[in-house]
Design an enzyme around this catalytic site. Sequence first.
Site, PDB file in Angstrom:
ATOM      1  N   CYS A   9      45.793  67.948  -8.309  1.00  0.00           N
ATOM      2  CA  CYS A   9      47.068  68.570  -8.673  1.00  0.00           C
ATOM      3  C   CYS A   9      47.245  68.964 -10.135  1.00  0.00           C
ATOM      4  O   CYS A   9      47.413  70.140 -10.451  1.00  0.00           O
ATOM      5  CB  CYS A   9      48.211  67.635  -8.287  1.00  0.00           C
ATOM      6  SG  CYS A   9      48.247  67.166  -6.552  1.00  0.00           S
ATOM      7  N   ARG A  67      47.426  72.901 -11.642  1.00  0.00           N
ATOM      8  CA  ARG A  67      48.711  73.484 -12.039  1.00  0.00           C
ATOM      9  C   ARG A  67      48.681  73.926 -13.496  1.00  0.00           C
ATOM     10  O   ARG A  67      49.265  74.954 -13.865  1.00  0.00           O
ATOM     11  CB  ARG A  67      49.836  72.472 -11.789  1.00  0.00           C
ATOM     12  CG  ARG A  67      50.104  72.274 -10.321  1.00  0.00           C
ATOM     13  CD  ARG A  67      50.759  70.938  -9.976  1.00  0.00           C
ATOM     14  NE  ARG A  67      50.535  70.687  -8.565  1.00  0.00           N
ATOM     15  CZ  ARG A  67      51.300  71.162  -7.578  1.00  0.00           C
ATOM     16  NH1 ARG A  67      52.374  71.879  -7.869  1.00  0.00           N
ATOM     17  NH2 ARG A  67      51.009  70.923  -6.323  1.00  0.00           N
ATOM     18  N   LYS A  83      57.674  70.779  -7.439  1.00  0.00           N
ATOM     19  CA  LYS A  83      56.862  69.772  -8.124  1.00  0.00           C
ATOM     20  C   LYS A  83      56.303  70.299  -9.438  1.00  0.00           C
ATOM     21  O   LYS A  83      55.646  71.335  -9.468  1.00  0.00           O
ATOM     22  CB  LYS A  83      55.724  69.345  -7.184  1.00  0.00           C
ATOM     23  CG  LYS A  83      54.677  68.445  -7.820  1.00  0.00           C
ATOM     24  CD  LYS A  83      53.604  68.110  -6.805  1.00  0.00           C
ATOM     25  CE  LYS A  83      52.386  67.498  -7.470  1.00  0.00           C
ATOM     26  NZ  LYS A  83      51.347  67.119  -6.506  1.00  0.00           N
ATOM     27  N   ASN A 109      44.818  73.088  -4.362  1.00  0.00           N
ATOM     28  CA  ASN A 109      43.442  72.607  -4.159  1.00  0.00           C
ATOM     29  C   ASN A 109      43.202  72.455  -2.660  1.00  0.00           C
ATOM     30  O   ASN A 109      44.079  72.751  -1.852  1.00  0.00           O
ATOM     31  CB  ASN A 109      43.170  71.282  -4.890  1.00  0.00           C
ATOM     32  CG  ASN A 109      44.230  70.225  -4.701  1.00  0.00           C
ATOM     33  OD1 ASN A 109      44.945  69.858  -5.632  1.00  0.00           O
ATOM     34  ND2 ASN A 109      44.367  69.720  -3.482  1.00  0.00           N
TER      35      ASN A 109
END
Length: 443
Positions: free
Chosen positions: A82, A86, A136, A280
Amino acid sequence: MKIKIKPFISKLLLLIIFSSTACQQHIDTSNDRPNIIIFFTDDQGYADVGCYGAEGFETPHIDRLASEGIRFTNFYVPATVCTPSRAGLLTGRYPKRYNLHEAVLFPFSEGGLSLNEYTMAEMLRDNGYSTSIIGKWHLGHKEEFMPNNQGFDQFYGVPYSNDMDNYYYKHIDFQSPPLPFYRNKTLIESGPDQDYLTQKYTEEAINQIKNRSEKPFFMYVAQNMPHTPLHASPAFIGKSEKGLYGDVIMELDWSVGEIVKTLKEQNIYDNTIFIFTSDNGPQMGSAKPLRGKKAETWDGGQRVPAIVVWPSKITKGVVSSDFTTTLDLFPTLAKIAGSKIPENLKLDGLDISDYLLHPEATKLPERPFYFYARNGEIEAVRMGKWKLHIQKSIGWNLNKNGSFPVSLYNLDEDISEKNNVVDQFPEVVEQLTKMMKEIETEL
């Protein structure tokens, strides 16, 4: 005489005013710049979309989106997990350039995305866009690293992954708090009911679109799902043949559909760039026919579904096998939006705007792409059809298979990375090995 002149003068004044207004409208091109939405899912695999071969559930809205633009089959993210993925998306740079390439950030982490980095949100906001992130973040939960200090006008969502909700980390004796939910810098909820996260993010996106300003907007919709633990709202439980995982994906598909429907109702769909992709590979889903999954540098960990739509500009129904990555989005959107990139900013992505607008007449150049493992070490490189692996930290059973052998694959002929041809092409191995050494020296 005066009676005859007055209507003429009135008409002349109207003509001057109209001409002046028309001229102003022609000069002010801000209305021509497209709105931009990046719909970013969490751990959604290459084959977790209908048009990519999903089994056990349907994604009609995403499939329809693909039919209205370009669907990429060779699209990669710069990390297997993650946080670094990002970071790469928002900066156009390999996360190793700013030391955010190892593992992910946790509720006990002190760091985050360096404020020295120039984010996509900052780049677009500096050019007159309104900017928002919904969902998120996962690039640092300390206030200094949060979205409102990284170029986003609005933030509605959570600072890290949903599995970190009230989690106890035994190895350091740390109890994380209930998952914080923010509106900008204000904590509005602790430990939200995750069954409704996808729904809440969708409703927020719709509200922001309906209540937008006159500025063009950049909206980053970063869904928590299908990261585990899986959650879907009651309306989607039992919808799919694949159990909860399929239900979750079908709700994400619904979310895409609702946002697109709103864009159409607001008459701004044609001039909106809508990008759908994942951070991913899958933890629970499918990456068929690719090898590997999340946290692994096999293609299954970093090749993801990707769709780009801009109805007024991009040709419909294109399926592209050209190599592309999320790192390309920063320079591409900068070019399309007319934003200036600082001269001293070293980007790792490529401006592919010409390709998006003229895919049939544009050929993207071959370029190397480097695969960094969850432990931060470089493990592989891709150049054209060739992919070379030099080591494996995850995705290789040492006890069963022994130490990992240097492996070369021809991805054009062997998409599943099964046939190691390292002995047949020593010159390719030498060339790719040299590239990896050079990038490591540079970074």
